[in-house]
Design a protein around this motif. Sequence first.
Motif, short mmCIF file in Angstrom:
data_model
loop_
_atom_site.label_atom_id
_atom_site.label_comp_id
_atom_site.label_asym_id
_atom_site.label_seq_id
_atom_site.Cartn_x
_atom_site.Cartn_y
_atom_site.Cartn_z
N LEU A 16 -7.76 -6.27 -9.36
CA LEU A 16 -7.50 -4.84 -9.32
C LEU A 16 -8.53 -4.09 -8.47
O LEU A 16 -8.18 -3.16 -7.75
N THR A 17 -9.77 -4.51 -8.55
CA THR A 17 -10.81 -3.90 -7.72
C THR A 17 -10.55 -4.16 -6.25
O THR A 17 -10.63 -3.25 -5.41
N LEU A 18 -10.20 -5.38 -5.91
CA LEU A 18 -9.87 -5.73 -4.54
C LEU A 18 -8.67 -4.94 -4.04
O LEU A 18 -8.68 -4.42 -2.92
N LEU A 19 -7.65 -4.83 -4.86
CA LEU A 19 -6.46 -4.06 -4.51
C LEU A 19 -6.82 -2.58 -4.29
O LEU A 19 -6.36 -1.95 -3.34
N GLY A 20 -7.68 -2.03 -5.13
CA GLY A 20 -8.12 -0.64 -4.97
C GLY A 20 -8.87 -0.42 -3.68
O GLY A 20 -8.67 0.58 -2.99
N ILE A 21 -9.72 -1.36 -3.32
CA ILE A 21 -10.48 -1.26 -2.07
C ILE A 21 -9.53 -1.29 -0.88
O ILE A 21 -9.66 -0.51 0.07
N ILE A 22 -8.55 -2.19 -0.91
CA ILE A 22 -7.57 -2.29 0.17
C ILE A 22 -6.78 -0.99 0.29
O ILE A 22 -6.55 -0.48 1.40
N ILE A 23 -6.39 -0.42 -0.82
CA ILE A 23 -5.64 0.85 -0.80
C ILE A 23 -6.50 1.97 -0.22
O ILE A 23 -6.03 2.77 0.59
#
Length: 82
Positions: A16-23
């Motif tokens: 989820l953290t990785l996905l947030g950074i990508i977003i």
Amino acid sequence: MSSKSNTQNDILIFVLTLLGIIILIKIFTNLKKDVDKNVSTDIVSGEGREVLANKEKRESLKKAIEHYHKEGNWDLLSKINE
């Protein structure tokens, strides 16, 4: 079973953290593109480029600038596009 649960939670938090950074990166990239598209940073206008590209007009502009520095007026500037 508790350690397996913690490991799964850690993996989920990481994903989820990785996905947030990508977003966030995508949002900032789109914002930058939008700003670049809507802001003009041209220092020389299209008309100015035409004058600079034409040797005769460029020389006339140079004379008009020299005349301005000597006389203090832009009388010769109107003759550039003639």
